[in-house]
Design a protein around this motif. Structure first.
Motif, mmCIF file in Angstrom:
data_model
loop_
_atom_site.group_PDB
_atom_site.id
_atom_site.type_symbol
_atom_site.label_atom_id
_atom_site.label_comp_id
_atom_site.label_asym_id
_atom_site.label_seq_id
_atom_site.Cartn_x
_atom_site.Cartn_y
_atom_site.Cartn_z
ATOM 1 N N ALA A 21 -37.155 40.353 8.294
ATOM 2 C CA ALA A 21 -36.830 39.201 7.446
ATOM 3 C C ALA A 21 -37.046 39.493 5.962
ATOM 4 O O ALA A 21 -36.207 39.155 5.118
ATOM 5 N N GLU A 22 -38.164 40.135 5.620
ATOM 6 C CA GLU A 22 -38.421 40.449 4.209
ATOM 7 C C GLU A 22 -37.387 41.421 3.672
ATOM 8 O O GLU A 22 -36.921 41.297 2.533
ATOM 9 N N LEU A 23 -37.019 42.385 4.488
ATOM 10 C CA LEU A 23 -35.999 43.358 4.085
ATOM 11 C C LEU A 23 -34.642 42.671 3.904
ATOM 12 O O LEU A 23 -33.931 42.958 2.932
ATOM 13 N N GLN A 24 -34.298 41.757 4.807
ATOM 14 C CA GLN A 24 -33.016 41.052 4.681
ATOM 15 C C GLN A 24 -32.997 40.200 3.411
ATOM 16 O O GLN A 24 -31.967 40.131 2.721
ATOM 17 N N ARG A 25 -34.113 39.583 3.082
ATOM 18 C CA ARG A 25 -34.191 38.823 1.822
ATOM 19 C C ARG A 25 -34.064 39.752 0.630
ATOM 20 O O ARG A 25 -33.397 39.424 -0.366
ATOM 21 N N ALA A 26 -34.692 40.926 0.725
ATOM 22 C CA ALA A 26 -34.623 41.884 -0.383
ATOM 23 C C ALA A 26 -33.187 42.360 -0.602
ATOM 24 O O ALA A 26 -32.781 42.617 -1.751
ATOM 25 N N ILE A 27 -32.420 42.473 0.463
ATOM 26 C CA ILE A 27 -31.019 42.875 0.330
ATOM 27 C C ILE A 27 -30.230 41.810 -0.414
ATOM 28 O O ILE A 27 -29.500 42.093 -1.372
ATOM 29 N N VAL A 28 -30.375 40.555 0.013
ATOM 30 C CA VAL A 28 -29.657 39.454 -0.647
ATOM 31 C C VAL A 28 -30.083 39.328 -2.105
ATOM 32 O O VAL A 28 -29.259 39.037 -2.984
#
Length: 235
Positions: A21-28
């Motif tokens: 989840a943190e990585l997906q937020r970092a991508i966005v």
């Protein structure tokens, strides 16, 4: 706006998305995607991204094609083969339109070397296609589907519709309902394979999904920093 239903509670995809989840937020929230969202992304960065993405799609399509030969039923094989075709034809048509718009010649494109991150990501996909069990390969492939749909839909929602956005064709491609259904199909396949796998294989699937998601971040970052080979000076 195209949206996807949440993964079923307890399914592999729900677990994988929560773990990253943190990585997906970092991508966005990466500066490349923030600038893509507000339309301020400069054309040189986007053009370089398009060139790298076109090269990445060859490796992605090869991994999909390899997966299609290992599917244990005709429906899954057809889905994976069709996705490989789409990566090579439909999405590359999008790239070709931008290449023409930016006035990039064949020489211009040839002069842009494949970045370290692009080469690493495609090598990771090809290695998985050659050596990983079928369920692990599918988990490796999934982030390219899902992350792009997530980014495209998030941007579409943030902009209230692509409209006259300078990168509207890109946004509409990855926030499109047809693409959303392809992502849903990929998730359902991954969940089914994980439910049939032993614990060791499921752990490997989770590791592959996480690593591929990390490569997604690295790919966006490489476009933003205009990544080049630091060793080129010694060739």
């Amino acid at each position: 706006m195209s949206t996807l239903p949440a993964p079923p509670d307890g399914g592999f995809c729900a677990d994988a998305w929560e773990r990253t989840a943190e990585l997906q937020r970092a991508i966005v929230q990466h500066p490349f995607n923030v600038a893509l969202t507000d339309g301020s992304l400069d054309r040189d960065r986007f053009a370089r991204y398009i060139v790298q993405d076109a090269r990445y799609l060859v490796g992605f399509a090869q991994a999909l094609a390899a997966a299609s030969t290992r599917a244990d039923n005709a429906e899954d094989a057809a889905f994976l083969a069709g996705s490989a075709h789409g990566a090579l034809v439909e999405e590359r048509r999008l790239h070709a339109g931008y290449v023409e718009e930016f006035g990039l010649s064949e020489d211009d494109m040839a002069g842009i070397e494949t970045s370290p991150s692009c080469l690493a990501y495609t090598s990771f996909l090809r290695a998985s296609a050659l050596s990983d069990p079928y369920p692990v390969l599918i988990a490796t492939i999934l982030p390219c589907f899902w992350v792009y749909q997530h980014v495209g839909s998030t941007i579409l929602e943030a902009t209230g519709g692509a409209g006259d956005h300078p990168y509207s064709r890109w946004i509409e491609t990855y926030a499109d309902e047809e693409f959303a259904q392809a992502v849903l199909g990929a998730r359902e396949l991954t969940d089914r394979l994980a439910s049939e796998a032993d614990e060791s294989t499921r752990d490997r699937m989770l590791g592959a999904f996480t690593r591929a998601s990390e490569y997604e971040w690295l790919f966006w970052n490489s476009a933003w920093i205009r990544e080049e080979w630091p060793t080129a000076r010694w060739r």
